[in-house]
Design an enzyme around this catalytic site. Structure first.
Site, PDB file in Angstrom:
ATOM      1  N   HIS A 229       0.844  -1.184   0.000  1.00 16.97           N
ATOM      2  CA  HIS A 229       0.000   0.000   0.000  1.00 16.97           C
ATOM      3  C   HIS A 229       0.885   1.241   0.000  1.00 16.97           C
ATOM      4  O   HIS A 229       2.098   1.163   0.222  1.00 16.97           O
ATOM      5  CB  HIS A 229      -0.896   0.025   1.250  1.00 16.97           C
ATOM      6  CG  HIS A 229      -0.122   0.168   2.525  1.00 16.97           C
ATOM      7  ND1 HIS A 229       0.612  -0.868   3.072  1.00 16.97           N
ATOM      8  CD2 HIS A 229       0.062   1.239   3.351  1.00 16.97           C
ATOM      9  CE1 HIS A 229       1.206  -0.451   4.173  1.00 16.97           C
ATOM     10  NE2 HIS A 229       0.900   0.828   4.369  1.00 16.97           N
ATOM     11  N   ASP A 231       0.913   5.237   1.850  1.00 16.64           N
ATOM     12  CA  ASP A 231       0.298   5.987   2.944  1.00 16.64           C
ATOM     13  C   ASP A 231      -0.437   7.204   2.391  1.00 16.64           C
ATOM     14  O   ASP A 231       0.010   7.816   1.416  1.00 16.64           O
ATOM     15  CB  ASP A 231       1.360   6.453   3.949  1.00 16.64           C
ATOM     16  CG  ASP A 231       1.956   5.305   4.747  1.00 16.64           C
ATOM     17  OD1 ASP A 231       1.349   4.209   4.752  1.00 16.64           O
ATOM     18  OD2 ASP A 231       3.022   5.492   5.346  1.00 16.64           O
ATOM     19  N   HIS A 286       4.798  -0.034   0.129  1.00 13.44           N
ATOM     20  CA  HIS A 286       5.506  -0.815   1.134  1.00 13.44           C
ATOM     21  C   HIS A 286       4.552  -1.830   1.744  1.00 13.44           C
ATOM     22  O   HIS A 286       3.331  -1.754   1.548  1.00 13.44           O
ATOM     23  CB  HIS A 286       6.123   0.085   2.207  1.00 13.44           C
ATOM     24  CG  HIS A 286       5.160   1.034   2.853  1.00 13.44           C
ATOM     25  ND1 HIS A 286       4.648   2.144   2.210  1.00 13.44           N
ATOM     26  CD2 HIS A 286       4.604   1.059   4.096  1.00 13.44           C
ATOM     27  CE1 HIS A 286       3.836   2.808   3.015  1.00 13.44           C
ATOM     28  NE2 HIS A 286       3.781   2.147   4.167  1.00 13.44           N
ATOM     29  N   ARG A 296       6.980  -8.757  15.974  1.00 11.75           N
ATOM     30  CA  ARG A 296       7.593  -7.460  15.669  1.00 11.75           C
ATOM     31  C   ARG A 296       6.641  -6.345  16.084  1.00 11.75           C
ATOM     32  O   ARG A 296       5.437  -6.430  15.838  1.00 11.75           O
ATOM     33  CB  ARG A 296       7.895  -7.372  14.168  1.00 11.75           C
ATOM     34  CG  ARG A 296       8.456  -6.030  13.699  1.00 11.75           C
ATOM     35  CD  ARG A 296       8.792  -6.112  12.212  1.00 11.75           C
ATOM     36  NE  ARG A 296       9.281  -4.845  11.689  1.00 11.75           N
ATOM     37  CZ  ARG A 296       8.513  -3.908  11.148  1.00 11.75           C
ATOM     38  NH1 ARG A 296       7.199  -4.102  11.072  1.00 11.75           N
ATOM     39  NH2 ARG A 296       9.031  -2.788  10.684  1.00 11.75           N
TER      40      ARG A 296
END
Length: 352
Positions: A229, A231, A286, A296
């Protein structure tokens, strides 16, 4: 695990993963290998915030060629970054029911979400597909209201106090970078405090998302915390786990694994900055890959224009961020994905 949302607990019991809808994307992530493009990561640009006046051309090139760079000498105390990570782990270790009840998805100041990174303005999850399409859970905090937030959970209150301090650094970094970028683009009028265009980067819109990506042991399949996607922000500032990798960015049709480096922030250009720059700067695609062995945690800050200010560009018809966000949310409801947002606002010949 009791702390994970029910839709993610299969990750710890070796069950088949949920089907992830990947419509409209240009690559097939399931064919990627864990070690793909590891050496390419060495080329990721590094910008020194304290030497920004001497790195103008380097910053400009990073935004044009990558839409993404590492930021060093950013002025955020390492102790604060470590405290944020430690406190985030404590928040996520709470039971799912406790986390869900802590915000109930009704607060515009703070909300808890899972299965999707897409939220409405009220903080509720926004999805057009299965709730477990993304292997992620998180908390979202509105930085403009964080000082007034009064959480009932001690863990949330401790994190809130850290965010108040952290937010000052985030505002400073975002403003400094934005000022330098618009100068490079020769758009200095966007910085005129007397201009109606002075809110193209409004720190009151700042939002912090704290993400937890659970591990997936003994998996031969590639699994995704968040699909590819861009941002919607002007700028995004990421503090990622300094031990566990997972973030990947698209560069020259190749996915680059962004190795974690302690005390280094990750900056990426968002859709609003791409529009303001007439596509000179790139809103980078990303995604986040699930680690087989370790969970994570990442903490990302997104900052936007004032919702009603018009974005004017030779590439797109005039639109406000409120209009852009409404279109993105409509697309997610209908398709389950963020259709490339800027493509929804093409400039026609009749547009002035």
């Amino acid at each position: 695990m009791e702390s994970l949302p029910p839709s993610l607990r299969h990750l710890n019991h070796h069950q088949a993963p949920p089907t992830i809808n990947h419509n409209g994307n240009s690559t097939n992530p399931t064919k990627d290998k864990d070690n793909q493009d590891q050496e390419y990561d060495l080329a990721v640009p590094i910008i020194d915030l304290q030497s920004l006046s001497h790195e103008k051309s380097k910053l400009d090139e990073a935004c044009k060629e990558w839409g993404f760079f590492r930021l060093v000498n950013h002025g955020i105390p390492l102790t604060l970054l470590n405290q944020l990570q430690d406190q985030a782990k404590q928040m996520f270790s709470l039971s799912f029911d406790t986390k869900q009840a802590s915000c109930n998805g009704n607060s515009t100041t703070a909300s808890y979400f899972w299965g999707t990174p897409a939220l409405t303005t009220s903080g509720t999850a926004l999805t057009g597909g299965p709730q477990n399409a993304h292997l992620v859970e998180g908390f979202s905090f509105s930085m403009g209201q964080i000082s007034q937030f009064q959480p009932q959970l001690p863990e949330l209150e401790s994190f809130r106090l850290l965010l108040v301090e952290y937010g000052k650094h985030l505002s400073r970094i975002a403003t400094t970078l934005f000022e330098e970028l618009v100068k490079s683009l020769e758009l200095k009028n966007l910085l005129d405090p007397l201009s109606s265009k002075s809110s193209y980067l409004d720190v009151n819109t700042g939002n912090v998302r704290v993400y937890r990506y659970p591990s997936c042991p003994d998996s031969n399949d590639v699994r995704w915390g968040i699909n590819e996607h861009t941002d919607s922000s002007v700028l995004s500032i990421l503090s990622q786990d300094d031990q566990v990798s997972g973030l990947e960015v698209l560069k020259d049709h190749k996915w680059v694994t962004v190795k974690p480096i302690p005390n280094t922030m990750i900056i990426n250009i968002g859709d609003m900055m791409q529009a303001l720059s007439d596509d000179t700067y790139k809103s980078v695609f990303h995604r986040v890959k699930i680690n087989n062995n370790k969970e994570r945690i990442s903490i990302c800050y997104f900052v936007f224009p004032d919702g009603d200010v018009k974005i004017e560009s030779s590439k797109y018809k005039p639109f406000s961020y409120n209009e852009f966000r409404a279109q993105v949310q409509k697309d997610i409801k209908e398709t389950g994905n963020k259709v490339a947002g800027l493509s929804r606002f093409p400039r026609n010949n009749k547009d002035n």
